[in-house]
Design an enzyme around this catalytic site. Structure first.
Site, PDB file in Angstrom:
ATOM      1  N   ASP A 161     -13.617   4.033  10.564  1.00 42.95           N
ATOM      2  CA  ASP A 161     -12.211   3.639  10.040  1.00 42.95           C
ATOM      3  C   ASP A 161     -11.417   2.724  10.850  1.00 42.95           C
ATOM      4  O   ASP A 161     -10.403   3.124  10.888  1.00 42.95           O
ATOM      5  CB  ASP A 161     -11.943   4.297   8.691  1.00 42.95           C
ATOM      6  CG  ASP A 161     -11.284   4.048   7.746  1.00 42.95           C
ATOM      7  OD1 ASP A 161     -11.820   2.348   7.669  1.00 42.95           O
ATOM      8  OD2 ASP A 161     -10.056   4.174   7.933  1.00 42.95           O
ATOM      9  N   ASP A 164      -6.403   9.400  13.418  1.00 40.26           N
ATOM     10  CA  ASP A 164      -7.343   9.158  12.042  1.00 40.26           C
ATOM     11  C   ASP A 164      -8.389   9.651  12.112  1.00 40.26           C
ATOM     12  O   ASP A 164      -9.052   8.465  11.638  1.00 40.26           O
ATOM     13  CB  ASP A 164      -6.738   8.010  11.468  1.00 40.26           C
ATOM     14  CG  ASP A 164      -5.613   7.476  10.966  1.00 40.26           C
ATOM     15  OD1 ASP A 164      -3.962   8.578  10.391  1.00 40.26           O
ATOM     16  OD2 ASP A 164      -4.676   6.773  10.191  1.00 40.26           O
TER      17      ASP A 164
END
Length: 286
Positions: free
Chosen positions: A168, A185
């Site tokens: 991502d 993340d």
């Protein structure tokens, strides 16, 4: 500030000394600046599964191993116990990825501990000691954009050499400290060898970085780092210090189509940016 409900037990137990302020809120978690062990750190509070907007967990969890066979069977059957275990595995994935990538030399925040859906880790700061900005908040000249793009390609290579694909990666989950980019993340990080979607995700990660830096250095838009990196990986020739060229031997037709699509996308983005600048000028927002 008022202590968030999810952090209160950790404050009560003395694991967190003080909560200063909320740093950000994203699709999967809220991040707070806190004091822990008399040091300024950040606490990432994961949202409950039904409140997260990140919806493709199954696609990302493929290939993740579960040592306990009872848990694995329950997760496969989708029982209530299995769902809880799958949620726990999802949350633990970022901690495991951070430790693995830090050991592999990838620039990621240092994790300290994870408890009850809260991950306490290093607060990445800029040269003034303030929380580091996201890549999206930084403007570049063409030369610096090429330099940062090259750095991100090497971070992607190091991740892949450690067996992981971010999955991502974008300008919104890369921070910029005084030494350069820091990847954040990672709960959706995928097993490169065990996930059938790994190649697609790596190509998307690379493309996101290329599109972002390409707005400052358009020559990047005609490169093919993703395909080159994956080809080296598939043939066992990828290593952390590999020298990339950005070139890849597509068929001529495929290469021309890929190049044209990138150029078209870049032109569309330039037009959208121009219209936005005109709108802001008309409204006096500069």
């Amino acid at each position: 500030m008022k202590i968030p409900k999810r952090l209160q037990p950790l404050v009560d137990d003395g694991l967190i000394d003080e909560v200063y302020y909320q740093l950000m809120s994203g699709k999967e978690a809220q991040v707070f600046v806190v004091s822990a062990n008399n040091e300024v750190r950040c606490a990432k509070v994961y949202k409950e599964a039904n409140k997260r907007s990140f919806k493709q967990a199954a696609q990302y969890q493929e290939g993740r191993s579960v040592r306990n066979t009872r848990r694995a069977r329950a997760m496969a059957k989708g029982t209530k116990f299995g769902q809880r275990e799958a949620e726990e595995a999802w949350l633990n994935a970022e901690v495991e990825a951070l430790y693995r990538l830090a050991q592999a030399g990838v620039r990621v925040p240092t994790p300290y501990w994870f408890l009850e859906g809260v991950l306490v880790m290093e607060l990445v700061v800029d040269e003034d000691g303030d929380p580091a900005p996201r890549l999206d908040d930084v403007a570049f000249d063409a030369e610096t954009a090429r330099d940062y793009h090259a750095r991100m390609m090497q971070e992607i290579v190091r991740m892949l050499c450690a067996g992981l694909v971010h999955g991502d990666l974008s300008e919104f989950n890369v921070l910029v400290d005084h030494s350069g980019p820091v990847v954040i993340d990672l709960p959706q990080a995928v097993n490169a060898a065990g996930n059938n979607n790994a190649k697609m995700m790596l190509l998307r990660d690379v493309n996101n970085m290329t599109q972002y830096f390409g707005q400052y250095a358009p020559d990047l838009l005609v490169t093919h780092y993703g395909e080159e990196i994956w080809d080296l990986f598939e043939h066992g020739n990828l290593h952390p210090d590999v020298k990339l060229t950005g070139q890849f031997a597509h068929s001529n037709v495929d290469a021309d189509i890929a190049t044209m699509m990138r150029i078209i996308e870049h032109a569309k983005q330039e037009e959208e940016d121009r219209k936005e600048r005109e709108r802001m000028a008309r409204n006096g927002e500069f």
